[in-house]
Design a protein around this motif. Structure first.
Motif, PDB file in Angstrom:
ATOM      1  N   LEU A  71     -40.445 -17.939  26.028  1.00  0.00           N
ATOM      2  CA  LEU A  71     -41.069 -16.798  25.722  1.00  0.00           C
ATOM      3  C   LEU A  71     -42.488 -17.092  25.296  1.00  0.00           C
ATOM      4  O   LEU A  71     -43.534 -16.218  25.335  1.00  0.00           O
ATOM      5  CB  LEU A  71     -40.202 -16.005  24.533  1.00  0.00           C
ATOM      6  CG  LEU A  71     -40.636 -14.595  24.264  1.00  0.00           C
ATOM      7  CD1 LEU A  71     -40.416 -13.520  25.461  1.00  0.00           C
ATOM      8  CD2 LEU A  71     -39.922 -13.870  23.157  1.00  0.00           C
ATOM      9  N   ILE A  72     -42.828 -17.919  24.512  1.00  0.00           N
ATOM     10  CA  ILE A  72     -44.072 -18.343  23.962  1.00  0.00           C
ATOM     11  C   ILE A  72     -44.996 -18.927  25.271  1.00  0.00           C
ATOM     12  O   ILE A  72     -46.022 -18.462  25.138  1.00  0.00           O
ATOM     13  CB  ILE A  72     -43.953 -19.542  22.959  1.00  0.00           C
ATOM     14  CG1 ILE A  72     -43.276 -18.755  21.509  1.00  0.00           C
ATOM     15  CG2 ILE A  72     -45.357 -19.974  22.544  1.00  0.00           C
ATOM     16  CD1 ILE A  72     -42.917 -19.947  20.556  1.00  0.00           C
ATOM     17  N   VAL A 129     -36.217 -13.573  35.780  1.00  0.00           N
ATOM     18  CA  VAL A 129     -36.111 -15.067  36.386  1.00  0.00           C
ATOM     19  C   VAL A 129     -36.368 -15.987  35.287  1.00  0.00           C
ATOM     20  O   VAL A 129     -35.312 -16.984  35.131  1.00  0.00           O
ATOM     21  CB  VAL A 129     -37.043 -15.161  37.399  1.00  0.00           C
ATOM     22  CG1 VAL A 129     -36.769 -16.603  37.979  1.00  0.00           C
ATOM     23  CG2 VAL A 129     -36.699 -14.019  38.527  1.00  0.00           C
ATOM     24  N   GLY A 130     -37.476 -16.047  34.711  1.00  0.00           N
ATOM     25  CA  GLY A 130     -37.702 -17.236  33.823  1.00  0.00           C
ATOM     26  C   GLY A 130     -36.922 -17.226  32.258  1.00  0.00           C
ATOM     27  O   GLY A 130     -36.568 -18.317  32.117  1.00  0.00           O
ATOM     28  N   VAL A 185     -33.004 -20.400  29.364  1.00  0.00           N
ATOM     29  CA  VAL A 185     -31.812 -20.080  28.393  1.00  0.00           C
ATOM     30  C   VAL A 185     -30.664 -20.929  28.934  1.00  0.00           C
ATOM     31  O   VAL A 185     -29.617 -21.718  28.288  1.00  0.00           O
ATOM     32  CB  VAL A 185     -31.354 -18.680  27.878  1.00  0.00           C
ATOM     33  CG1 VAL A 185     -30.181 -18.673  27.285  1.00  0.00           C
ATOM     34  CG2 VAL A 185     -32.529 -18.073  27.120  1.00  0.00           C
ATOM     35  N   GLY A 186     -30.118 -20.542  30.092  1.00  0.00           N
ATOM     36  CA  GLY A 186     -29.044 -21.285  30.874  1.00  0.00           C
ATOM     37  C   GLY A 186     -29.332 -22.842  30.842  1.00  0.00           C
ATOM     38  O   GLY A 186     -28.196 -23.598  30.840  1.00  0.00           O
ATOM     39  N   LEU A 187     -30.403 -23.191  31.018  1.00  0.00           N
ATOM     40  CA  LEU A 187     -30.684 -24.518  31.084  1.00  0.00           C
ATOM     41  C   LEU A 187     -30.402 -25.292  29.779  1.00  0.00           C
ATOM     42  O   LEU A 187     -29.800 -26.330  29.708  1.00  0.00           O
ATOM     43  CB  LEU A 187     -31.989 -25.152  31.725  1.00  0.00           C
ATOM     44  CG  LEU A 187     -32.327 -24.866  33.055  1.00  0.00           C
ATOM     45  CD1 LEU A 187     -33.789 -25.079  33.253  1.00  0.00           C
ATOM     46  CD2 LEU A 187     -31.512 -25.612  33.945  1.00  0.00           C
ATOM     47  N   ALA A 246     -25.931 -16.100  32.973  1.00  0.00           N
ATOM     48  CA  ALA A 246     -27.560 -15.940  32.058  1.00  0.00           C
ATOM     49  C   ALA A 246     -28.182 -14.797  33.021  1.00  0.00           C
ATOM     50  O   ALA A 246     -28.784 -14.025  32.486  1.00  0.00           O
ATOM     51  CB  ALA A 246     -28.191 -17.053  31.945  1.00  0.00           C
ATOM     52  N   PHE A 247     -28.194 -14.870  34.292  1.00  0.00           N
ATOM     53  CA  PHE A 247     -28.898 -13.941  34.975  1.00  0.00           C
ATOM     54  C   PHE A 247     -28.343 -12.583  35.223  1.00  0.00           C
ATOM     55  O   PHE A 247     -29.005 -11.506  35.176  1.00  0.00           O
ATOM     56  CB  PHE A 247     -28.777 -14.445  36.545  1.00  0.00           C
ATOM     57  CG  PHE A 247     -30.172 -15.566  36.744  1.00  0.00           C
ATOM     58  CD1 PHE A 247     -31.612 -15.072  36.880  1.00  0.00           C
ATOM     59  CD2 PHE A 247     -30.054 -16.770  36.770  1.00  0.00           C
ATOM     60  CE1 PHE A 247     -32.410 -15.852  37.183  1.00  0.00           C
ATOM     61  CE2 PHE A 247     -30.921 -17.620  37.046  1.00  0.00           C
ATOM     62  CZ  PHE A 247     -32.228 -17.295  37.140  1.00  0.00           C
TER      63      PHE A 247
END
Length: 341
Positions: A96-97, A108-109, A114-116, A138-139
Motif C-alpha cells: 500500500l505504501i 491486482v497488486g 497479501v497472498g505472497l 486473496a483475489f
C-alpha cells in the motif's frame, strides 16, 4: 553434511534477525521471512532460542524419514495461522505504501502482495500449502472494501484460512548449491524492497504521506481492542520518539494524540511546500480552480513540448517534466486537517 548445534547458535546470535541460521540449516523460506521482517520484529528471533535443537534435528534427519511424511496432513497450528495473518497484513501495508499509485492496485497488486505474505509463512519449515488456492482466495476477497486500506484484513484472513485448509508436507527435492539458493533469495528480497526503496527515494513526500495514512488506518482497526491498539501505537511511535530525543526536544508531551498531531503536521508541511512550488511552476496563485489549473497546464505543456523546441531540447525537457510534476501535485485532492484521525 551434518549440521552442528553450536554453529547454529553462533549464527543465531550473530545474524539471527537476518536469518543466517535458517540459511545454514537449509530453511530458505524461514530465512527469507526473517530477512523481510527482521526476525519477526525481534520477538520471533528470541523465541527461537529454545527451538534451535529441533531445527537442527530436522535438518539432520535422513532423506527417507523426510519422504515418509509426504501424503499426510500436518497438524493444525494456531501460531502458524496467526503468523500468516500478521505477515499477510504486513505485506499488504508495504504494498500500500509503495505500489498504491498503480492502476487497479486494489484488484491486482494488493491481493497478490497479501497472498505472497501468507504463502511465505505457510512454506516455513517442512510444510507448505497450495499456491493457486491461496492467491485465488486473496483475489476473490479483494473487492471487499474496495479502495480502502481495511481491505487488507479480510484478504489476509481469507488467504490464511485457505492456507490452513490446504496445508501439506513438502515433497523432497534434490540438493541445490548455495549460489542458486542465494540467487533465489536475493531476487525475492529485491522484489519486496525494490518498490519501497524506489518510492522512498524518488517520491519521498508521497511516501511519507502514505506511511502516515496507512498507519492511521491500521490503528483504527484496533478501536475495539484499546490495550492492543495502545501497544501497537507505542511501537509505531518509538522511532519518532527516539528522533525527537536525539534532536534535543525533551519537552514534548507523552500523550500519543499530541505526538500523532505533530507527526501529521510534519508530513503536511512537506505537502504544503510541494503545492506552493507547483503553483509557482504553473504561474498560478494559490486557490486557483481546477479549470484554471487544467487550462494553464495544457498551455504550458504545448509551449514547452520537446518536439516544439528542438533548438533547446534539454531546457524544454526540464520544463516539461516540472510542469507534469506540478500538475500531478495539484490534481491530488487536498485532505482537510484532522482527516488522519
Amino acid at each position: 553434511m551434518a549440521k552442528g548445534l553450536l554453529v547454529t547458535y553462533a549464527l543465531w546470535a550473530v545474524g539471527g534477525p537476518a536469518g543466517l541460521h535458517h540459511l545454514y540449516l537449509g530453511r530458505d523460506s524461514h530465512a527469507l521471512l526473517w530477512m523481510l521482517t527482521l526476525g519477526g520484529g525481534g520477538l520471533g528471533w528470541l523465541w527461537e532460542f529454545w527451538k534451535l535443537p529441533s531445527f537442527v534435528a530436522q535438518a539432520n534427519r535422513p532423506q527417507g524419514q523426510r519422504q515418509s511424511s509426504v501424503g499426510r496432513t500436518p497438524p493444525l497450528s494456531f501460531i502458524r495461522f496467526v503468523a500468516q495473518v500478521i505477515v499477510g497484513i504486513y505485506f499488504g501495508l508495504v504494498a500500500l505504501i509503495s505500489l498504491s499509485f498503480m492502476a487497479n492496485f486494489y484488484i491486482v497488486g494488493l491481493p497478490l502482495a497479501v497472498g505472497l505474505g501468507v504463502l511465505l509463512v505457510a512454506a516455513v519449515g517442512n510444510q507448505t500449502s497450495e499456491f493457486k488456492n491461496i492467491l485465488g482466495a486473496a483475489f476473490l476477497t479483494s473487492p471487499i472494501f474496495y479502495g480502502r486500506p481495511i481491505a487488507i484484513l479480510p484478504i489476509s484472513l481469507a488467504a490464511s484460512i485457505t492456507a490452513q485448509r490446504h496445508r501439506r508436507y513438502k515433497t523432497s527435492l534434490g540438493a541445490e548449491t548455495l549460489s542458486v539458493r542465494l540467487y533465489r533469495l536475493g531476487l525475492a528480497y529485491l522484489a519486496f524492497t525494490g518498490p519501497l526503496a524506489y518510492s522512498t527515494f524518488c517520491n519521498t513526500t508521497a511516501t511519507i504521506s502514505y506511511v502516515a495514512e496507512t498507519f492511521g488506518s491500521f490503528l483504527r482497526w484496533f478501536s475495539f481492542f484499546p490495550l492492543l491498539g495502545h501497544i501497537t501505537e507505542s511501537v509505531f511511535l518509538l522511532p519518532y520518539r527516539i528522533w525527537r530525543l536525539l534532536v534535543g526536544d525533551h519537552g514534548f508531551s507523552n500523550d500519543s494524540f499530541h505526538e500523532w498531531e505533530k507527526l501529521y503536521e510534519f508530513v503536511s508541511s512537506f505537502q504544503d511546500e510541494k503545492r506552493q512550488l507547483a503553483y509557482q511552476v504553473l504561474s498560478l496563485s494559490e486557490g486557483a480552480t481546477n479549470e484554471e489549473i487544467h487550462r494553464r497546464y495544457r498551455e504550458l505543456v504545448k509551449f514547452w513540448h520537446p518536439d516544439h523546441n528542438r533548438h533547446q531540447t534539454e531546457e524544454a525537457q526540464r520544463h516539461f517534466l516540472e510542469i507534469q510534476a506540478a500538475y500531478e501535485a495539484l490534481s491530488q485532492p487536498r485532505k482537510p486537517k484532522g482527516s488522519w484521525r
